[in-house]
Scaffold this motif. Structure first.
Motif, PDB file in Angstrom:
ATOM      1  N   UNK A 155       1.149  20.885  71.599  1.00 37.31           N
ATOM      2  CA  UNK A 155       0.009  21.399  70.840  1.00 37.31           C
ATOM      3  C   UNK A 155      -1.262  21.563  71.639  1.00 37.31           C
ATOM      4  N   UNK A 156      -1.514  20.673  72.591  1.00 34.93           N
ATOM      5  CA  UNK A 156      -2.741  20.761  73.395  1.00 34.93           C
ATOM      6  C   UNK A 156      -2.783  21.980  74.308  1.00 34.93           C
ATOM      7  N   UNK A 157      -1.638  22.629  74.504  1.00 33.72           N
ATOM      8  CA  UNK A 157      -1.593  23.807  75.371  1.00 33.72           C
ATOM      9  C   UNK A 157      -1.964  25.086  74.633  1.00 33.72           C
ATOM     10  N   UNK A 158      -2.060  25.014  73.304  1.00 31.60           N
ATOM     11  CA  UNK A 158      -2.358  26.180  72.471  1.00 31.60           C
ATOM     12  C   UNK A 158      -3.694  25.988  71.759  1.00 31.60           C
ATOM     13  N   UNK A 159      -4.238  27.089  71.211  1.00 35.84           N
ATOM     14  CA  UNK A 159      -5.451  27.060  70.406  1.00 35.84           C
ATOM     15  C   UNK A 159      -5.164  27.775  69.083  1.00 35.84           C
ATOM     16  N   UNK A 160      -6.138  27.795  68.204  1.00 40.78           N
ATOM     17  CA  UNK A 160      -5.922  28.427  66.897  1.00 40.78           C
ATOM     18  C   UNK A 160      -5.717  29.937  67.004  1.00 40.78           C
ATOM     19  N   UNK A 161      -6.206  30.562  68.081  1.00 39.51           N
ATOM     20  CA  UNK A 161      -6.011  31.999  68.268  1.00 39.51           C
ATOM     21  C   UNK A 161      -4.747  32.315  69.068  1.00 39.51           C
ATOM     22  N   UNK A 162      -3.990  31.296  69.477  1.00 38.51           N
ATOM     23  CA  UNK A 162      -2.760  31.498  70.244  1.00 38.51           C
ATOM     24  C   UNK A 162      -1.657  32.065  69.355  1.00 38.51           C
ATOM     25  N   UNK A 163      -0.780  32.860  69.966  1.00 36.73           N
ATOM     26  CA  UNK A 163       0.352  33.412  69.232  1.00 36.73           C
ATOM     27  C   UNK A 163       1.638  33.179  70.006  1.00 36.73           C
ATOM     28  N   UNK A 164       2.680  32.792  69.271  1.00 41.16           N
ATOM     29  CA  UNK A 164       4.034  32.647  69.803  1.00 41.16           C
ATOM     30  C   UNK A 164       4.925  33.653  69.104  1.00 41.16           C
ATOM     31  N   UNK A 165       5.687  34.413  69.883  1.00 40.66           N
ATOM     32  CA  UNK A 165       6.765  35.239  69.340  1.00 40.66           C
ATOM     33  C   UNK A 165       8.051  34.666  69.910  1.00 40.66           C
ATOM     34  N   UNK A 166       8.864  34.105  69.013  1.00 39.63           N
ATOM     35  CA  UNK A 166      10.113  33.458  69.401  1.00 39.63           C
ATOM     36  C   UNK A 166      11.254  34.217  68.749  1.00 39.63           C
ATOM     37  N   UNK A 167      12.043  34.928  69.576  1.00 37.98           N
ATOM     38  CA  UNK A 167      13.151  35.722  69.052  1.00 37.98           C
ATOM     39  C   UNK A 167      12.667  36.658  67.938  1.00 37.98           C
ATOM     40  N   UNK A 168      11.601  37.381  68.195  1.00 35.19           N
ATOM     41  CA  UNK A 168      11.025  38.411  67.317  1.00 35.19           C
ATOM     42  C   UNK A 168      10.311  37.872  66.076  1.00 35.19           C
ATOM     43  N   UNK A 169      10.152  36.565  65.964  1.00 37.13           N
ATOM     44  CA  UNK A 169       9.427  35.960  64.852  1.00 37.13           C
ATOM     45  C   UNK A 169       8.113  35.388  65.390  1.00 37.13           C
ATOM     46  N   UNK A 170       6.981  35.869  64.849  1.00 30.40           N
ATOM     47  CA  UNK A 170       5.674  35.479  65.378  1.00 30.40           C
ATOM     48  C   UNK A 170       4.976  34.461  64.486  1.00 30.40           C
ATOM     49  N   UNK A 171       4.279  33.523  65.123  1.00 31.71           N
ATOM     50  CA  UNK A 171       3.429  32.560  64.425  1.00 31.71           C
ATOM     51  C   UNK A 171       2.099  32.472  65.162  1.00 31.71           C
TER      52      UNK A 171
END
Length: 124
Positions: free
Chosen positions: A28-44
């Motif tokens: 969690x400390x490596x990300x911020x609230x504006x960070x985005x992850x796309x994992x196998x075409x699913x984004x959060x």
């Protein structure tokens, strides 16, 4: 241009995968609230949602084996783009799965880095 962007990339990738493989909840400390992850075409979006997604993945044990790591400086703002390819071993599976992952690290004003973009894809 990010100073020694290749060294930043190597250190980040080593830390990221060691942390992922040992305790995903600590990412969690490596990300911020504006960070985005796309994992196998699913984004959060957002650090909390990203960690929730990573922790919910359907395996207990995991080991990333890096095959290649390439990096480039970002657009003059200190950011770094990283492309990783490798093999992923999960649980007791004998055959590793090939993957690619791209990170965009953003630099804060005090020269700390965080993951702004993270795209992960298995290669079949």
């Amino acid at each position: 241009m990010a100073a020694n962007f290749e060294e930043v990339a190597k250190q980040f990738v080593q830390f990221y995968y060691e942390t992922f493989d040992s305790d995903r909840t600590q990412l969690g400390n490596l990300y911020r609230e504006q960070s985005m992850l796309t994992f196998e075409s699913s984004s959060v979006l957002g650090a909390g949602n990203i960690v929730e997604k990573l922790v919910s993945l359907p395996f207990q044990k995991v080991k990333h084996e890096i095959a290649t790591l390439d990096a480039q400086p970002g657009m003059g703002d200190g950011s770094v783009i990283i492309l990783v390819t490798g093999a992923l071993k999960v649980d007791e599976e004998e055959r590793p799965m090939n993957y690619t992952q791209t990170f965009q690290l953003a630099a804060t004003p005090d020269k700390q880095y965080f993951v702004y973009n993270d795209i992960f894809k298995l290669i079949y």
